[in-house]
Design a protein around this motif. Structure first.
Motif, PDB file in Angstrom:
ATOM      1  N   ALA A 278       0.824  -1.210   0.000  1.00 33.52           N
ATOM      2  CA  ALA A 278       0.000   0.000   0.000  1.00 33.52           C
ATOM      3  C   ALA A 278       0.856   1.258   0.000  1.00 33.52           C
ATOM      4  CB  ALA A 278      -0.935  -0.011   1.202  1.00 33.52           C
ATOM      5  N   ALA A 279       1.922   1.255   0.792  1.00 32.59           N
ATOM      6  CA  ALA A 279       2.777   2.438   0.879  1.00 32.59           C
ATOM      7  C   ALA A 279       3.416   2.764  -0.463  1.00 32.59           C
ATOM      8  CB  ALA A 279       3.851   2.228   1.941  1.00 32.59           C
ATOM      9  N   LEU A 280       3.752   1.709  -1.222  1.00 28.62           N
ATOM     10  CA  LEU A 280       4.401   1.902  -2.522  1.00 28.62           C
ATOM     11  C   LEU A 280       3.413   1.864  -3.682  1.00 28.62           C
ATOM     12  CD1 LEU A 280       7.471  -0.401  -1.799  1.00 28.62           C
ATOM     13  CD2 LEU A 280       7.423   2.097  -1.765  1.00 28.62           C
ATOM     14  N   LYS A 281       2.098   1.792  -3.339  1.00 29.59           N
ATOM     15  CA  LYS A 281       1.012   1.802  -4.330  1.00 29.59           C
ATOM     16  C   LYS A 281       1.121   0.673  -5.355  1.00 29.59           C
ATOM     17  CE  LYS A 281       0.205   6.772  -3.871  1.00 29.59           C
ATOM     18  NZ  LYS A 281      -0.955   6.558  -2.989  1.00 29.59           N
ATOM     19  N   GLN A 282       1.662  -0.455  -4.921  1.00 26.65           N
ATOM     20  CA  GLN A 282       1.852  -1.564  -5.854  1.00 26.65           C
ATOM     21  C   GLN A 282       0.533  -2.227  -6.240  1.00 26.65           C
ATOM     22  OE1 GLN A 282       4.722  -4.096  -3.925  1.00 26.65           O
ATOM     23  NE2 GLN A 282       6.425  -2.683  -4.274  1.00 26.65           N
ATOM     24  N   GLU A 283      -0.536  -1.956  -5.486  1.00 24.34           N
ATOM     25  CA  GLU A 283      -1.827  -2.523  -5.865  1.00 24.34           C
ATOM     26  C   GLU A 283      -2.262  -2.012  -7.242  1.00 24.34           C
ATOM     27  OE1 GLU A 283      -2.812   1.391  -3.980  1.00 24.34           O
ATOM     28  OE2 GLU A 283      -1.473  -0.286  -3.484  1.00 24.34           O
ATOM     29  N   GLU A 284      -1.688  -0.895  -7.678  1.00 26.23           N
ATOM     30  CA  GLU A 284      -2.028  -0.353  -8.999  1.00 26.23           C
ATOM     31  C   GLU A 284      -1.532  -1.238 -10.135  1.00 26.23           C
ATOM     32  OE1 GLU A 284      -1.770   4.387  -7.619  1.00 26.23           O
ATOM     33  OE2 GLU A 284      -0.310   3.545  -9.030  1.00 26.23           O
ATOM     34  N   VAL A 285      -0.526  -2.070  -9.867  1.00 26.09           N
ATOM     35  CA  VAL A 285       0.048  -2.921 -10.915  1.00 26.09           C
ATOM     36  C   VAL A 285      -0.049  -4.398 -10.559  1.00 26.09           C
ATOM     37  CG1 VAL A 285       1.579  -1.183 -11.896  1.00 26.09           C
ATOM     38  CG2 VAL A 285       2.353  -2.530  -9.921  1.00 26.09           C
TER      39      VAL A 285
ATOM     40  N   ARG B  31      -8.230  -4.779  -2.112  1.00 33.09           N
ATOM     41  CA  ARG B  31      -9.563  -5.226  -2.539  1.00 33.09           C
ATOM     42  C   ARG B  31     -10.309  -4.086  -3.227  1.00 33.09           C
ATOM     43  NH1 ARG B  31      -9.737  -8.534   2.606  1.00 33.09           N
ATOM     44  NH2 ARG B  31      -9.746 -10.713   1.909  1.00 33.09           N
ATOM     45  N   ASP B  32     -10.215  -2.895  -2.642  1.00 35.79           N
ATOM     46  CA  ASP B  32     -10.913  -1.746  -3.219  1.00 35.79           C
ATOM     47  C   ASP B  32     -10.382  -1.414  -4.614  1.00 35.79           C
ATOM     48  OD1 ASP B  32     -12.346  -1.571  -0.885  1.00 35.79           O
ATOM     49  OD2 ASP B  32     -11.166   0.080  -0.042  1.00 35.79           O
ATOM     50  N   ALA B  33      -9.108  -1.762  -4.859  1.00 31.42           N
ATOM     51  CA  ALA B  33      -8.494  -1.487  -6.162  1.00 31.42           C
ATOM     52  C   ALA B  33      -8.760  -2.599  -7.173  1.00 31.42           C
ATOM     53  CB  ALA B  33      -6.987  -1.296  -5.993  1.00 31.42           C
ATOM     54  N   GLY B  34      -9.502  -3.628  -6.759  1.00 27.72           N
ATOM     55  CA  GLY B  34      -9.840  -4.709  -7.669  1.00 27.72           C
ATOM     56  C   GLY B  34      -8.856  -5.857  -7.682  1.00 27.72           C
ATOM     57  N   VAL B  35      -7.912  -5.854  -6.741  1.00 29.99           N
ATOM     58  CA  VAL B  35      -6.947  -6.952  -6.653  1.00 29.99           C
ATOM     59  C   VAL B  35      -7.625  -8.161  -6.004  1.00 29.99           C
ATOM     60  CG1 VAL B  35      -4.748  -7.702  -5.652  1.00 29.99           C
ATOM     61  CG2 VAL B  35      -5.002  -5.347  -6.486  1.00 29.99           C
TER      62      VAL B  35
ATOM     63  N   GLU C 161      -3.917  -4.737   7.796  1.00 32.66           N
ATOM     64  CA  GLU C 161      -5.345  -4.937   7.535  1.00 32.66           C
ATOM     65  C   GLU C 161      -5.878  -3.857   6.600  1.00 32.66           C
ATOM     66  OE1 GLU C 161      -7.027  -4.971  11.419  1.00 32.66           O
ATOM     67  OE2 GLU C 161      -6.430  -7.039  11.852  1.00 32.66           O
ATOM     68  N   ALA C 162      -5.452  -2.618   6.827  1.00 36.43           N
ATOM     69  CA  ALA C 162      -5.899  -1.517   5.967  1.00 36.43           C
ATOM     70  C   ALA C 162      -5.363  -1.683   4.545  1.00 36.43           C
ATOM     71  CB  ALA C 162      -5.442  -0.182   6.558  1.00 36.43           C
ATOM     72  N   ALA C 163      -4.126  -2.179   4.436  1.00 37.28           N
ATOM     73  CA  ALA C 163      -3.517  -2.364   3.115  1.00 37.28           C
ATOM     74  C   ALA C 163      -4.259  -3.411   2.301  1.00 37.28           C
ATOM     75  CB  ALA C 163      -2.050  -2.761   3.270  1.00 37.28           C
ATOM     76  N   ILE C 164      -4.655  -4.493   2.951  1.00 34.85           N
ATOM     77  CA  ILE C 164      -5.387  -5.547   2.244  1.00 34.85           C
ATOM     78  C   ILE C 164      -6.739  -5.020   1.760  1.00 34.85           C
ATOM     79  CG2 ILE C 164      -6.530  -7.781   2.543  1.00 34.85           C
ATOM     80  CD1 ILE C 164      -4.160  -8.516   4.418  1.00 34.85           C
ATOM     81  N   GLN C 165      -7.384  -4.192   2.574  1.00 40.72           N
ATOM     82  CA  GLN C 165      -8.642  -3.598   2.140  1.00 40.72           C
ATOM     83  C   GLN C 165      -8.421  -2.655   0.956  1.00 40.72           C
ATOM     84  OE1 GLN C 165     -11.757  -4.449   3.232  1.00 40.72           O
ATOM     85  NE2 GLN C 165     -12.304  -3.261   1.412  1.00 40.72           N
TER      86      GLN C 165
END
Length: 347
Positions: free
Chosen positions: A212-219, A281-285, A274-278
């Motif tokens: 989450a800190a590195l915004k890797q959920e975007e990729v 999910r919110d990003a569609g991962v 826990e917040a990072a996993i949410q």
């Protein structure tokens, strides 16, 4: 009259309490003054100052201002700083005892891992002696928390899915993935975003809060919770000469604040994960819980790296088998405490 006034003043000075001596300790930290670890380190600093009624103050040098992470052990031992953070992976021989916290054992709980590690680092006379030979004293421990894996265009639901993937790995966890057929790519976690985005890697092992800190959920398209183990051999160590020159009361305050730091980081990093996993999910991962039977295959395969550590510990003059037994017992002890009483911050 002047003589009487001077005599009176001297008498008052003699009766007044002596000014409290103040000790300022220089603390070197390679990381920034933000995030869960930064907050936990600041809590340690504030705690020691409070426990000593202000007698001990700290000059914290953040962001590697005094030394980089790969020079920390020598810098602290040589007195560049009075104390600071050491990451064991940069010093595999010097920190061989501490490296037990990096082993791929079955424990994904950050608080349990930190308290078990803290126990063995304080109770083992052989580890303390090994550190003393390097002019170091253990103070307190952190953790990066549990190792999981995020992928782009792929998903890991079983160990069979690992073969052929290009993976950025972490220590023995990466070695175990190699054993299952992954093509390992040497890459800092900070470069994993670009690596995933460009296809240089398919997957990256890491930690939820870091994703989450590195915004890797975007990729990422999938994120597998391995429920396996963690990288926990990073913590605060002190120059032994400086430590031994402090009063017993200050030494006790440092030790007690070091223990308390694990509770602080445990609360912070659990919430962040826990917040990072949410966020993912919110990003569609797609967030995948690895089947326990598949996880057990990882633990079984990783056992060889645990045995390698035992042999290296023995070669360094430590009893690797005994230390491993003690560490596993401590993991069970704190897991049982958590199950019976909850985490300290929820009691």
């Amino acid at each position: 009259m002047k003589r009487l006034a001077l005599t009176a003043a001297l008498a008052c000075m003699a009766l007044a309490p002596a000014a409290q001596a103040q000790t300022t300790l220089i603390l070197g930290e390679a990381g920034p003054n933000r995030g869960a670890r930064g907050a936990a380190l600041q809590s340690f600093v504030d705690d020691v100052t409070a426990r000593t009624d202000g007698e001990v103050q700290f000059d914290v040098q953040w962001g590697g201002a005094l030394f980089k992470a790969d020079a920390a052990a020598g810098a602290i031992a040589d007195g560049v700083a009075d104390l600071g953070t050491i990451i064991a992976v940069y010093f595999p021989q010097e920190m061989i005892g501490y490296g037990i916290a990096d082993l791929p054992l079955k424990n994904a709980d950050a608080w349990v891992g930190m308290r078990a590690t803290d126990d063995i680092m304080r109770s083992s006379e052989s580890i303390a002696a090994h550190l003393a030979d390097q002019n170091l004293v253990y103070i307190g421990t952190f953790t990066t928390s549990d190792v999981n894996i995020g992928c782009k265009g792929s998903a890991i639901r079983s160990v069979d899915d690992i073969a052929g993937l290009k993976v950025r790995g972490v220590g023995a966890y990466g070695d175990t993935f190699r054993d299952f057929g992954a093509n390992m790519v040497a890459m800092p976690i900070y470069d994993a975003y670009q690596g995933l985005d460009t296809g240089l890697i398919d997957c990256s092992q890491g930690y939820s809060y870091a994703v989450a800190a590195l915004k890797q959920e975007e990729v990422m398209s999938s994120y597998t919770l391995l429920d396996w183990g963690q990288v926990g051999a990073l913590g605060i160590f002190m120059n032994k000469d400086i430590h031994d020159g402090l009063s017993p009361e200050i030494q006790t305050a440092l030790a007690e604040a070091g223990v308390a730091m694990a509770d602080t980081l445990g609360e912070l990093i659990t919430a962040d994960n826990e917040a990072a996993i949410q966020t993912m999910r919110d990003a569609g991962v797609e967030v995948i819980d690895l089947d326990p039977a598949e996880r057990d295959k990882l633990v079984e395969q990783g056992a060889q790296y645990v045995e390698e550590w035992v042999q290296r510990a023995d070669a360094a003059g430590l009893d690797g088998t005994a230390l491993l037994e003690e560490y596993r017992a401590a993991l069970t002890k704190y897991a049982d405490e958590r199950d019976a009483q909850g985490y300290p911050w929820t009691r």
